[in-house]
Design a protein around this motif. Sequence first.
Motif, short mmCIF file in Angstrom:
data_model
loop_
_atom_site.label_atom_id
_atom_site.label_comp_id
_atom_site.label_asym_id
_atom_site.label_seq_id
_atom_site.Cartn_x
_atom_site.Cartn_y
_atom_site.Cartn_z
N UNK A 261 -12.43 10.02 17.82
CA UNK A 261 -12.29 11.16 18.83
C UNK A 261 -11.80 12.54 18.43
N UNK A 262 -10.53 12.22 17.85
CA UNK A 262 -9.81 13.49 17.60
C UNK A 262 -10.58 14.40 16.89
N UNK A 263 -11.13 14.12 15.68
CA UNK A 263 -11.88 15.13 14.65
C UNK A 263 -13.08 15.72 15.50
N UNK A 264 -13.77 15.05 16.29
CA UNK A 264 -14.72 15.36 17.23
C UNK A 264 -14.13 16.50 18.17
N UNK A 265 -13.25 16.08 18.81
CA UNK A 265 -12.59 17.09 19.83
C UNK A 265 -12.09 18.58 19.00
N UNK A 266 -11.67 18.54 18.01
CA UNK A 266 -11.21 19.59 16.99
C UNK A 266 -12.37 20.43 16.59
N UNK A 267 -13.56 19.79 16.19
CA UNK A 267 -14.75 20.40 15.79
C UNK A 267 -15.19 21.19 17.13
N UNK A 268 -15.43 20.31 18.40
CA UNK A 268 -15.83 21.03 19.42
C UNK A 268 -15.21 22.05 19.97
N UNK A 269 -13.75 22.01 19.84
CA UNK A 269 -13.07 23.10 20.24
C UNK A 269 -13.39 24.38 19.39
N UNK A 270 -13.42 24.24 18.22
CA UNK A 270 -13.63 25.26 17.24
C UNK A 270 -15.13 25.94 17.36
N UNK A 271 -15.91 25.05 17.92
CA UNK A 271 -17.33 25.53 18.12
C UNK A 271 -17.22 26.21 19.28
N UNK A 272 -16.67 25.96 20.28
CA UNK A 272 -16.38 26.52 21.65
C UNK A 272 -15.88 28.03 21.42
N UNK A 273 -14.76 28.00 20.63
CA UNK A 273 -13.88 29.15 20.49
C UNK A 273 -14.99 30.39 19.93
N UNK A 274 -15.65 29.71 18.86
CA UNK A 274 -16.28 30.67 18.25
C UNK A 274 -17.50 31.40 19.25
N UNK A 275 -18.08 30.51 20.14
CA UNK A 275 -18.79 30.81 21.19
C UNK A 275 -18.23 31.79 21.99
N UNK A 276 -17.14 31.55 22.27
CA UNK A 276 -16.25 32.58 23.25
C UNK A 276 -15.58 33.62 22.63
N UNK A 277 -16.35 33.99 21.50
CA UNK A 277 -15.69 35.11 20.82
C UNK A 277 -14.34 34.93 20.17
N UNK A 278 -14.03 33.84 19.91
CA UNK A 278 -12.59 33.45 19.31
C UNK A 278 -11.47 33.54 20.30
#
Length: 643
Positions: A345-362
Amino acid sequence: MPCVADWLNNPFSIVQGIFAQSDPNSDWEKKVTEYFKEKLKENNATNWVPSLNDVPVHYLKPNSLVKFRCMVQDMFDPEFYMGVYETVDPNTNARVLHFGKYRDVAECGPQQEIDLNSSQTVTSERQTFYCVPVPGESAWVKEISFLDCANALASQARVSPSTSYTPSRHKRSYEEDEDMDLHPSKQKEQHMGNRCYGGDIHGCVEPKRLETEASAGHHLVSPNCSPPLDLNFPLPGEKGPACLVKVYESWDSFKVNDVLEVFGILSVDPVLSIVNNEERDSSALDPMECMDTAEEQRVHSPPASLVPRIHVILAQKLQHINPLLPVCLNEEESKTFVSNFMSELSPVRAELLGFLTHALLGDSLAAEYLILHLISTVYARRDVLPLGKFTVNLSGCPRNSIFTEHIYHIIQQLVPASYRLQMTIENMNQSRFIPHKDYAANRLVSGVLQLASNTSLVVDETQLEQGQLDTTGVHNVTALGNLITWQKVDYDFNYHQMEFPCNINVLITSEGRSLLPSDCQVHLQPQLIPPNMEEYMSSLLTAVLPSVLNKFRIYLSLLRLLDYSISDEVTKAVEEDFVEMRKNDPESVTADDLHRTLLVARFLSLSAGQTTLSRERWLRAKQLEALRKARLQQHKCLNGNEL
């Protein structure tokens, strides 16, 4: 021993076999249910069954076993039918018992007629639900479900090719339909040979009593001379079949807006149109013969080619509609799946957080809150208060830009069902948000807010311009506010309103503070401004591997279904901490702050795969809330909206 072709292609042969070997007054019906339940437990057997969600009706064999993933949009009055009936041959006086369950029409052999006075006749009751595809169901859900079904059918067809449906029937069906439309007498003759119109004890002569229902008949207005049939989908632009789902057992456990998966026998018999047309003609001559209005008959007995019937053998409520997850998480195999996924779960959460951070312009803070929002769900109700709802207002969004549209498209790729509501004056004044009862047609007319549980509703307030709301607009905005605050929609029954509880995740995108209520306002703070917003947002999804995207989808759906608790020890520590916070800042720390921080801590824990609250997660929740509030203080006013 029946082969796969029997129970899939010709389930009536199985039912007939069980019925013939049993006493009509015994539990033969239970044996039928148990037989199909066992068959569907076999490896991938549920995927062998063609789905009305994936396959057009005209590709499917009539009277075959089908499945349908759907939402109950409306429920009609219960109807009576002949569960068991007896036919007699006038020449030989030979008598034969038949079952009427799972049928729209009474079957009997040549030169036979139904004995309505037989002591063997059993009148039974069934409930009809009007079901539609799950509103706002994502394209990826349909695609994965279709591929699963296609793969299972392909592998099974190598063993027994006869079980697959034949697309060549598509061409034939249109030719046959055209021929029948041009020569209606031919259609009647074709079905007179093997159908007994059992309402007349003197012979098989009256098509108008063909149906096994003992209730007053419904006529059918021909599609060629009537207005187009409104399939009553809640959302505009929806596609897919609507079905009349006829349930025989435990229908009290199903209610409007429930999401079901049903397995049953497909009925698309053209004879239904003949029956209803002749009942319409006869009721015109004798108005006392049928008490239903023409509109009610048209709605309740639509053409079977447009609204097929499914006679349910097995039905279950769905916890979710994500095809990447096991249907039921309580089974042993499902527990293994959950355990394996939780371990990574931990790496999936980290990847999702990074993906949404890029979507929300950083903006990583906004991305954190978006994850918490996407896994939120109403887990209980205390009096009228829904616990677990977490409506987020993402303010600071660029006005009239494509940013909010792309944010929705990203959410659409992550969740199983969603809808983007553009909050324009025109939409507010002209759209039908609240379902209402049409007493003339005796049906519930759907509205935009008739959604399945756990649907993500994205309200785009950046589209709002100056203008005047009319009465409809005011009612719609009020209904939207009630949905957010109380997680309920008051359906309009003309003389009264009826509360329908719901569980809808609402995300509001706005330029300033939203006009609508919310549980949490997060002001967007972009760390980058891409020169080409369209290109930047589009590239985000294409850059994600399909396997990673599927992990995101499993993550968000699975965490909603986990149980959560707070130990007495942590509860005491949180209470003491809150008292200390009140001492240090009595004016700004309120009971609402405690409730919101507890919610953030709950979803923060679940997002990390923890089903109990720890001291560490509580401190992290407090930190996130402090950062969120500090950011709001930095923006005092924007376009007249105080933040």
